[in-house]
Design a protein around this motif. Structure first.
Motif, PDB file in Angstrom:
ATOM      1  N   HIS A 174       0.823  -1.135   0.185  1.00 13.45           N
ATOM      2  CA  HIS A 174       0.002   0.108   0.119  1.00 13.45           C
ATOM      3  C   HIS A 174       0.732   1.183   0.081  1.00 13.45           C
ATOM      4  N   CYS A 177       0.703   6.821  -0.298  1.00 11.99           N
ATOM      5  CA  CYS A 177      -0.341   5.682   0.163  1.00 11.99           C
ATOM      6  C   CYS A 177      -0.926   5.597  -1.272  1.00 11.99           C
ATOM      7  N   CYS A 184      -5.119   6.284  -1.040  1.00 11.88           N
ATOM      8  CA  CYS A 184      -5.472   7.579  -0.932  1.00 11.88           C
ATOM      9  C   CYS A 184      -4.730   8.594  -1.573  1.00 11.88           C
ATOM     10  N   HIS A 231      -1.060   5.573   9.907  1.00 17.85           N
ATOM     11  CA  HIS A 231      -1.840   5.875   8.646  1.00 17.85           C
ATOM     12  C   HIS A 231      -2.958   4.568   8.249  1.00 17.85           C
ATOM     13  N   LEU A 232      -2.516   3.339   8.461  1.00 18.88           N
ATOM     14  CA  LEU A 232      -3.316   2.467   7.930  1.00 18.88           C
ATOM     15  C   LEU A 232      -4.146   1.888   9.121  1.00 18.88           C
ATOM     16  N   CYS A 245      -6.307   6.472   7.058  1.00 21.25           N
ATOM     17  CA  CYS A 245      -6.423   6.109   5.315  1.00 21.25           C
ATOM     18  C   CYS A 245      -7.917   5.836   5.362  1.00 21.25           C
TER      19      CYS A 245
END
Length: 750
Positions: free
Chosen positions: A45, A66, A69, A85-86, A91
């Motif tokens: 990702h 990413c 996004c 972030h994940l 995200c």
């Protein structure tokens, strides 16, 4: 600016550009390996990108973009970026409930997806410096509120679309198992030379199966033969490097080998002993649902205190005739002794009619055949129930209370109401079944007493409740029951009946665990008389009728060997005023003294009879050397129970064989009597599986197989001195209590 300064600046810029390019190339290399299944899951990702200076078009920094996004981040710590972030939900296109396929094992069932080790992600994705199309492995986690699963379903993230829509598996959660199988097949095709499992030598495999067989046979019923072919068990064997096995292997050759080994050890011990006693318990069950009680077990008690399992015979249920019992007993004696039946000096049995034991004793003058002392104690409880009005009165009133409570919803509701206020009550009071003969099956009666005593407090509260008073206005029985509940004398009688039964059963439990010798029978009955007398005093019960019941049962179970062993056992010698240790003849009645004379003359030859009686008179007047008598009577504290016990239980017999050789005839009687056990208690096993081999209509081979299994299991338990059953151990583990009274009395009809 000087040329030197300009050159210095250009050199530093070249160094920075080289560092940025190297950082970028390293990240690309890491990502390339990761998407091939050789690195962290989050690289699927994230894409490394170069940030260039718009004026010089020279790279000035490396970022992580990413692919879900298009957000950009610093490339200094990809792992932390992935977590923030994940995993933390920053995200918008990555669900918190997704989990990498690396944590899904091959060949996993849907119900156990979360319990296996991690696996690598075998995706093949193109790597570049721009937003190329990458396979994104996702499922819609909104469908699984409790599952944290990430599975490989191919979707497409297109450059410039600005969003991503994760697909849904068409089969739902049930597709996870087949998907894991598919991925496992792909992995095997890619790597055909998979690493082999643990390799064991032939000797290691045989040793492992020997231990497994020992455990299986010794569990004897707790584990079924079919369990050996259970898929999970086969998977376990394969995992530890063992080949598969079948139930046929454990029920044929391997069983025959174990049986032959155990049989050889048992026969060697019997041959080594000069004489022995046969013990038998069984004949208790009328159906095949309880195979342990349908199995008549025969043990051999040896003089050194050890026991050897002889065989198991399956009864047909119901009551057997004395003649049949006599035939089975004598067949067992001949099977152990061969052509020398004199080696069997006695039998102790729990359920045979007295005539069978007596007939064998009359036909073989050297034998002492006893009824089990434990069964005599339990039969005494039934005698009390039949003979004492206390028990009939308590039974009638308890049944009235229990039936009213169990059949009246308003009263039961009162119980539940007061239980919610802190008063404990199970809900229903156990009552004996309609066709239950309480005089023969005493267990349900005791259960009813215990239930009533446990809810005594709540009963007094319930009868004062308004709902109960409403019932009383229309039901005369309810008013009568209320009077009974409020009667202090009634509860004294209930407690008295329960106390008497518990007192006897506690003694019986101790007898079962201690397995007393014949010489201990008279002291045990005397101890019982003392406790019964104290019970009468405590509960204001007339002693006369109670003593009459005790004496009736004592005479019914009494054997002259009780008195003879009590007198001949140095353990019970009493020190007189002169310092001598003399046998306790003063504790016997005149009839019991005559019984000793008759028994001694019967157990020796006619030529030795008068000599044995003369030696008995000498023993009565001289006794044993004080030093040896004190040595025999030395006691030590049992580390498990905390009670004082004889330090060397074999001393009584050994003294007669070594120190009292001048009593040539009497010593022959003493050494044969003193080691005899007064109970037929056997090892307890979970024989439930045996009804599959020896139930009605089964073959001879099945019966033979079952007997071998029982022999091997019992032999192993005796070797470990483990006489309890798996059910008892499980009851202790889960905090339950083994109701010995229910177990023994449920099938007893003496």
């Amino acid at each position: 600016m000087s040329n030197a300064n300009s050159s210095s600046i250009e050199g530093s810029e070249d160094t920075a550009v080289k560092a940025v390019n190297k950082r970028y190339e390293n990240l690309v290399t890491v990502r390339t390996k990761a998407v091939k299944g050789k690195g962290a899951w989050y690289w699927a990702h994230f894409e490394p990108i170069l940030i260039r200076n718009p004026e010089t078009n020279m790279p000035k920094a490396v970022k992580l973009k990413c692919t879900l996004c298009d957000a950009a981040f610093s490339a200094s710590n990809p792992s932390r970026t992935a977590s923030e972030h994940l995993k933390r939900g920053t995200c918008p296109n990555f669900s918190l409930m997704l989990k990498p396929i690396s944590q899904l094992p091959p060949l996993a069932s849907p119900s156990s997806q979360q319990n296996h080790r991690k696996r690598s992600l075998p995706s093949q994705q193109a790597v570049g410096t721009s937003s190329s199309a990458y396979p994104i492995n996702m499922v819609d986690s909104s469908r699984y509120s409790k599952e944290n699963v990430f599975v490989p379903v191919q979707t497409t993230h297109e450059t410039g679309m600005g969003g991503h829509t994760p697909p849904v598996l068409s089969g739902g959660k049930d597709d996870l198992g087949p998907l894991a199988l598919l991925e496992n097949s792909v992995k095997k095709l890619k790597s055909p030379k998979a690493s082999p499992g643990p390799s064991l030598s032939k000797d290691q495999v045989n040793t492992a199966f020997d231990f497994l067989a020992d455990w299986f046979y010794e569990s004897c019923g707790s584990v079924s033969f079919s369990s050996l072919e259970h898929p999970k068990f086969k998977a376990f064997l394969n995992h530890v490097g063992l080949p598969a096995l079948s139930k046929k292997e454990f029920s044929s050759a391997r069983l025959d080998s174990k049986f032959a080994e155990a049989k050889m050890e048992s026969e060697a011990r019997i041959r080594d002993a000069a004489f022995f006693q046969i013990a038998s318990d069984g004949w208790k069950s009328k159906n095949w649902a309880n195979a342990d009680k349908s199995l008549v077990k025969f043990m051999v008690n040896l003089p050194n205190g050890t026991r050897v399992f002889q065989k198991g015979v399956y009864s047909n249920g119901g009551i057997v005739s004395s003649q049949y019992a006599e035939e089975v007993l004598w067949e067992t004696v001949r099977g152990v002794c061969g052509n020398n039946p004199h080696r069997c000096v006695g039998i102790v049995a729990d359920k045979y009619k007295a005539t069978a034991l007596r007939n064998l004793e009359l036909q073989n003058h050297w034998m002492v055949n006893l009824s089990c002392l434990l069964q005599g104690f339990f039969s005494l409880i039934k005698d009390f129930y039949r003979e004492l009005p206390l028990f009939s009165t308590v039974t009638d009133n308890c049944m009235r209370i229990a039936n009213l409570i169990n059949s009246t919803p308003q009263i039961r509701n009162s119980f539940h109401k007061f239980r919610s206020q802190g008063l404990e009550f199970a809900g229903f009071i156990r009552v004996p079944p309609p066709k239950c003969d309480i005089s023969k099956n005493f267990g349900p009666f005791i259960a009813m007493l215990e239930d009533l005593l446990n809810c005594l407090q709540i009963l007094h509260v319930v009868v004062l409740d308004d709902s109960y008073k409403i019932v009383c206005s229309a039901d005369i029985t309810a008013r009568e029951v209320a009077n009974v509940i409020q009667d202090v004398g009634f509860w004294n009688d209930v407690e008295a009946a329960h106390s008497l039964v518990k007192m006897i059963t506690n003694m019986a439990e101790e007898i079962e665990s201690e397995r007393p010798l014949v010489g201990q029978c008279l002291p045990l009955w005397e101890e019982l008389r003392g406790k019964v007398k104290d019970w009468c005093s405590k509960y204001n019960i007339p002693e006369g009728p109670v003593e009459k019941v005790v004496e009736y049962r004592f005479k019914k179970n009494y054997h002259p060997a009780w008195s003879a062993a009590f007198i001949l056992d140095p353990l019970y010698l009493i020190r007189d005023a002169s310092g001598k240790y003399l046998p306790p003849f003063k504790c016997l009645t005149h009839e019991q003294e005559n019984d000793i004379d008759k028994l001694v003359t019967r157990l020796v030859s006619r030529e030795e009879a008068h000599i044995a009686l003369m030696e008995l008179m000498k023993w009565r007047s001289e006794g044993l050397d004080p030093l040896y008598a004190q040595a025999v009577q030395v006691k030590q504290r049992d580390p498990i129970t905390g009670k004082m016990k004889i330090a060397n239980p074999q001393s009584s017999r050994l003294v007669w064989e070594t120190c009292l050789k001048e009593f040539k005839s009497l010593s022959k009687v003493a050494v044969r009597i003193l080691f005899l056990h007064a109970t037929s208690c056997s090892v307890k096993c979970d024989w439930s599986f045996t009804r599959g081999f020896c139930g009605p209509g089964q073959s001879r081979s099945g019966l033979d197989r079952a007997q071998k299994l029982v022999f091997v299991a019992a032999h192993a338990k005796l070797e470990r001195r483990d006489f309890s059953s798996g059910e008892e151990k499980d009851a202790e583990l889960f905090g339950g209590e083994d109701d010995m009274l229910n177990e023994v009395l449920a099938d007893t009809s003496i």
